[in-house]
Design a protein around this motif. Structure first.
Motif, short mmCIF file in Angstrom:
data_model
loop_
_atom_site.label_atom_id
_atom_site.label_comp_id
_atom_site.label_asym_id
_atom_site.label_seq_id
_atom_site.Cartn_x
_atom_site.Cartn_y
_atom_site.Cartn_z
N ALA A 32 -17.24 17.49 8.60
CA ALA A 32 -16.23 17.38 9.65
C ALA A 32 -14.82 17.30 9.09
O ALA A 32 -13.92 18.01 9.55
CB ALA A 32 -16.53 16.16 10.53
N ARG A 36 -11.90 20.06 9.76
CA ARG A 36 -10.68 19.68 10.49
C ARG A 36 -9.44 19.97 9.66
O ARG A 36 -8.42 20.43 10.19
CB ARG A 36 -10.74 18.19 10.86
CG ARG A 36 -11.72 17.86 11.97
CD ARG A 36 -11.45 16.47 12.52
NE ARG A 36 -12.55 16.01 13.37
CZ ARG A 36 -13.50 15.19 12.98
NH1 ARG A 36 -13.51 14.72 11.73
NH2 ARG A 36 -14.46 14.82 13.80
N PHE A 64 -16.91 18.62 15.51
CA PHE A 64 -15.50 18.32 15.75
C PHE A 64 -15.29 17.20 16.76
O PHE A 64 -14.16 16.74 16.93
CB PHE A 64 -14.78 19.58 16.23
CG PHE A 64 -14.64 20.63 15.16
CD1 PHE A 64 -13.55 20.62 14.31
CD2 PHE A 64 -15.61 21.60 15.01
CE1 PHE A 64 -13.43 21.58 13.32
CE2 PHE A 64 -15.49 22.57 14.02
CZ PHE A 64 -14.40 22.55 13.17
N GLY A 65 -16.34 16.77 17.45
CA GLY A 65 -16.19 15.71 18.44
C GLY A 65 -17.17 15.89 19.57
O GLY A 65 -18.10 16.70 19.50
N ASP A 66 -16.98 15.14 20.63
CA ASP A 66 -17.85 15.24 21.79
C ASP A 66 -17.74 16.64 22.39
O ASP A 66 -16.63 17.13 22.65
CB ASP A 66 -17.47 14.20 22.85
CG ASP A 66 -17.73 12.78 22.38
OD1 ASP A 66 -18.59 12.60 21.50
OD2 ASP A 66 -17.05 11.86 22.89
N THR A 121 -9.44 19.66 22.63
CA THR A 121 -8.80 19.67 21.32
C THR A 121 -9.16 20.92 20.52
O THR A 121 -8.30 21.54 19.89
CB THR A 121 -9.20 18.42 20.52
OG1 THR A 121 -8.91 17.26 21.29
CG2 THR A 121 -8.44 18.35 19.20
N TYR A 122 -10.43 21.29 20.53
CA TYR A 122 -10.92 22.45 19.78
C TYR A 122 -11.61 23.42 20.73
O TYR A 122 -12.37 23.00 21.61
CB TYR A 122 -11.92 22.04 18.69
CG TYR A 122 -11.35 21.12 17.64
CD1 TYR A 122 -10.67 21.64 16.54
CD2 TYR A 122 -11.48 19.75 17.74
CE1 TYR A 122 -10.14 20.79 15.57
CE2 TYR A 122 -10.96 18.90 16.78
CZ TYR A 122 -10.29 19.42 15.70
OH TYR A 122 -9.77 18.59 14.73
N ALA A 282 -14.67 21.14 22.16
CA ALA A 282 -15.01 19.81 21.65
C ALA A 282 -13.76 18.94 21.58
O ALA A 282 -12.67 19.42 21.26
CB ALA A 282 -15.63 19.92 20.27
N GLY A 283 -13.97 17.66 21.85
CA GLY A 283 -12.87 16.71 21.81
C GLY A 283 -11.88 16.93 22.93
O GLY A 283 -11.73 18.04 23.42
#
Length: 307
Positions: A32, A36, A64-66, A121-122, A282-283
């Motif tokens: 990750a 990033r 990258f996140g949720d 975010t992504y 994601a995010g």
């Protein structure tokens, strides 16, 4: 910047890099931070020849996140509700002619999801089916555009905000005879105010213009003429060739990028041939305006009188 265990080749002098030797099915939390950092440095990464199983795309997004639902107003794939299928084909000459300078009405320069309070975010796209020619995707650097504005323009932009109205994007859902359920869902979406400049704290306070022609027409507190003139000026700074990268898809390719920093668009030049692109995100977080950002003080930021 952490050392990447894969081969990374820059594609332009501004944004974009191709990452080779990475299999998304084998990525996980240990990767990750490196990924990033690469996105932070290059804006957008391109991965060739990946598995087209939507589960693999969702797995990469999860690094990258949720992983977010596919779309606030549209359903995802039946087995993968996080994945939105964007299918196009049968492009006619009039589909290209009837667009404006930002390619609205068919395809358009845009940022994903700025019409919700917590912006993704992504963003990730994967080519599930590609036409023989055409259908490329382009990216443009909103941070690079902000960086080259004159100081008075930056100061002006830093204090401005825009209403982001999803009803501008899906205006056809409000026309007579449109599906009533979709119309009702659309009308329930509030108009969201977003700063015209957003700060990325993880990138050391880097600032990006927040431009999204598909759901923004005015700047709060300005007249229509003032809004149009400024928004057009900021777009012109963004869309110069030196701040863009263009990707020619092959089946399985993945593009992943900083959704707030980059505009993206796709070229509607593939005629009758079909094109299927899957998207995951994601995010998410509210955009941070300049006026609310207080940088951490370091020796280089301390004024001489404070020493």
């Amino acid at each position: 910047m952490r050392n990447a265990p894969w081969k990374v080749d820059r594609l332009t002098g501004s944004i974009g890099a191709q990452v080779s030797g990475l299999d998304v099915r084998q990525t996980g939390p240990a990767d990750a931070d490196v990924l990033r950092d690469l996105v932070r440095e290059h804006g957008v990464l391109f991965l060739r020849g990946q598995s087209t199983d939507p589960a693999a795309l969702v797995g990469l997004a999860g690094v990258f996140g949720d992983v977010l639902p596919a779309h606030p107003l549209k359903p995802g794939l039946p087995d993968h509700p996080e994945v939105l299928a964007n299918q196009t084909g049968g492009v006619r000459p009039q589909d290209v002619r009837c667009r404006d300078a930002h390619n609205r009405h068919g395809t358009n320069w845009h940022v994903d999801g700025t019409f919700v309070r917590e912006v993704p975010t992504y963003s990730l796209l994967q080519a599930a089916r590609v036409p023989p020619v055409g259908g490329d995707t382009l990216f443009a650097d909103l941070a690079g555009a902000y960086a080259v504005l004159s100081a008075p323009l930056r100061d002006l932009a830093d204090g401005l905000s825009c209403p982001h109205d999803v009803r501008l994007l899906y205006a056809d859902w409000l026309e007579p005879g449109a599906d009533s359920l979709r119309r009702e869902k659309l009308l329930e979406m509030p108009v969201v105010s977003q700063p015209l400049v957003a700060v990325d704290e993880e990138a050391g306070g880097r600032r990006s213009l927040v431009l999204n022609p598909n759901c923004v027409r005015v700047i709060e507190g300005l007249s229509d003429l003032e809004s149009h003139t400024l928004l057009e000026l900021f777009m012109q700074y963004t869309l110069v060739p030196e701040r863009t990268v263009r990707w020619r898809w092959a089946e399985g390719d993945i593009a992943l990028w900083d959704n707030v920093r980059l505009l993206h668009n796709y070229v509607l030049d593939h005629g009758a041939s079909s094109r299927l692109i899957h998207r995951a995100m994601a995010g998410s977080a509210p955009l941070k305006p300049v006026r609310s950002w207080i940088p951490e003080m370091s020796p280089s930021l301390v004024m001489p009188s404070d020493r």
